[in-house]
Motif scaffolding. Structure first.
Motif, short mmCIF file in Angstrom:
data_model
loop_
_atom_site.label_atom_id
_atom_site.label_comp_id
_atom_site.label_asym_id
_atom_site.label_seq_id
_atom_site.Cartn_x
_atom_site.Cartn_y
_atom_site.Cartn_z
N ASP B 48 50.25 -20.73 -13.34
CA ASP B 48 50.10 -19.89 -14.50
C ASP B 48 49.15 -18.92 -14.30
O ASP B 48 48.37 -18.08 -15.26
N LYS B 49 48.84 -18.57 -13.05
CA LYS B 49 47.93 -17.70 -12.57
C LYS B 49 48.37 -16.76 -11.47
O LYS B 49 47.64 -16.32 -10.74
N ALA B 64 51.67 -11.70 -6.44
CA ALA B 64 50.88 -12.32 -5.76
C ALA B 64 50.49 -13.66 -6.56
O ALA B 64 49.89 -13.63 -7.59
N LEU B 65 50.48 -14.74 -5.79
CA LEU B 65 49.89 -16.08 -6.45
C LEU B 65 49.31 -16.97 -5.28
O LEU B 65 49.64 -16.71 -4.12
N LEU B 66 48.48 -17.98 -5.78
CA LEU B 66 47.62 -18.79 -4.87
C LEU B 66 48.51 -19.96 -4.91
O LEU B 66 48.77 -20.57 -5.72
N LYS B 68 47.35 -23.17 -4.05
CA LYS B 68 46.75 -24.05 -4.57
C LYS B 68 46.60 -24.24 -6.03
O LYS B 68 46.31 -25.20 -6.50
N ALA B 69 47.18 -23.18 -6.79
CA ALA B 69 47.11 -23.05 -8.21
C ALA B 69 48.50 -23.64 -8.73
O ALA B 69 48.57 -23.67 -9.85
N GLU B 71 50.46 -26.58 -10.00
CA GLU B 71 49.91 -27.99 -10.54
C GLU B 71 51.09 -28.87 -10.88
O GLU B 71 52.40 -28.57 -11.27
N PHE B 72 51.10 -30.00 -10.19
CA PHE B 72 52.00 -31.09 -10.31
C PHE B 72 51.67 -32.34 -11.31
O PHE B 72 50.49 -32.20 -11.51
N ALA B 75 49.78 -36.69 -8.26
CA ALA B 75 48.61 -36.26 -7.21
C ALA B 75 49.12 -36.20 -5.92
O ALA B 75 48.76 -35.24 -5.15
N MET B 77 52.40 -35.74 -4.70
CA MET B 77 53.18 -34.46 -4.58
C MET B 77 52.30 -33.41 -4.31
O MET B 77 52.66 -32.42 -3.56
N GLN B 78 51.27 -33.23 -5.15
CA GLN B 78 50.51 -31.88 -5.05
C GLN B 78 49.93 -32.00 -3.69
O GLN B 78 49.65 -30.92 -2.91
N ASP B 89 45.77 -24.14 3.46
CA ASP B 89 44.81 -23.72 4.03
C ASP B 89 44.76 -22.53 4.68
O ASP B 89 44.12 -21.52 5.07
N LYS B 93 48.21 -17.74 0.10
CA LYS B 93 48.94 -17.06 -0.94
C LYS B 93 50.45 -17.00 -0.64
O LYS B 93 50.83 -16.99 0.57
#
Lengths: 134, 186
Positions: B48-49, B64-66, B68-69, B71-72, B75, B77-78, B89, B93
């Motif tokens: 959502d960011k 553009a998105l990150l 790491k943002a 959300e699953f 845990a 799966m993420q 890492d 992006k």
């Protein structure tokens, strides 16, 4: 004797499968239950990312950080609330709240500490699954 | 004389409408989700960011998105998504830089949902591919939103899925995009 071994194997297998399934299905940890890795103020965090995204990312990404700052704005979209903390001239620290506890009372200029997981830097430093610290 | 005034008023109204409609629209809270469906399990994650800029004049469209943002629910799966598949890492992006090809078909001064075609370069996991996807732009009382649904083939972006979980993750992932734009102050 053989029968006991068979039962033991079955029991161990069942317990193992259960533990495995539980671990597999484990939900994402709630931020409040996770130990805070470090504390920092919003302007410092933003400046570090603005100056060197790579090194700041290595330092802060995936960490559960408590960010101290001044509220610049609060927006709600699709049921999710984002609190922006003042950073620099070009951006700030964008905190996507996990739930809206206490958030509705926030207004511009309030001094707050928000804890969340750092995910990196777009035009703002982005924190997700955030909670408002008392 | 009356006619001249009328013309003047009309010109003023039309140009005001144009000024209102022109320029850049942005969001920093855009929503992108993906869905992987297999007989073994379904995997969904949402972000959502998402930052996006739409230029209503030229049709230029960027996202553009990150990574790491995203959300699953689970845990593990993420963790696998970030560490093993997307290597977030190394590739923090994902971006899209492109163009609404038929921006002229969208009347930003008139309420409605307009079908659009978006063309550009999609970068995921450090790999850039040219894509063309369908979408819609909705104009409602001056507010602009954009939606799209398309599929991404995991193999196209050098994302390696280990044999062990190959049956749990779909070869093509359904991506849903939903943006609500605000006029840019700049």
């Amino acid at each position: 004797m053989k029968k006991y071994i068979l039962i033991a194997v079955l029991v161990i297998g069942a317990v193992g499968a259960y533990i495995g399934k539980t671990m597999y299905d484990k939900p994402v940890a709630s931020t409040s239950d996770v130990k805070t890795d470090l504390e920092i103020d919003a302007a410092t965090l933003f400046t570090e990312f603005e100056q060197n995204e790579q090194s700041a990312g290595d330092k802060y990404n995936d960490k559960n950080i408590a960010v101290k700052g001044t509220v610049q704005g609060v927006t709600t979209e699709g049921g999710k609330t984002t609190v922006i903390l003042k950073g620099g001239d070009m951006g700030g620290v964008s905190c996507e709240m996990q739930d809206n506890t206490g958030v509705d009372k926030l207004k511009e200029g309030d001094a707050v500490t928000i804890k969340g997981f750092c995910t990196g830097y777009l035009t703002d430093v982005v924190l997700v699954r955030c909670v408002l610290q008392p | 004389m009356k006619k001249q005034v009328l013309v003047l008023v009309l010109v003023a109204v039309v140009s005001a409408a144009n000024v209102f409609a022109q320029g850049k629209y942005i969001t920093k809270n855009g929503h992108i989700e993906f869905f992987s469906a297999t007989s073994m399990e379904n995997i969904a994650a949402s972000n959502d960011k998402v930052s996006s800029v739409l230029d209503t004049q030229t049709g230029k469209l960027d996202f553009a998105l990150l990574i790491k943002a995203f959300e699953f629910e689970k845990a593990l799966m993420q963790e696998h998504f970030n560490e093993n598949y997307m290597e977030s890492d190394k590739f923090p992006k994902s971006t899209f830089k492109g163009q609404v090809v038929n921006i002229a078909d969208v009347n930003f001064t008139k309420n409605g949902t307009y079908k659009v075609t978006v063309k550009g370069d999609l970068t995921i996991h450090g790999v850039t591919k040219a894509v063309e996807v369908p979408g819609t732009i909705t104009v409602k009382d001056g507010a602009i939103s954009a939606n799209s649904k398309f599929e991404v083939a995991v193999a196209d972006y050098n994302i390696e899925i280990p044999k062990l979980v190959r049956d749990n993750i779909a070869k093509t992932i359904a991506v849903t995009v939903a943006m609500n734009y605000q006029p840019s102050q700049n």
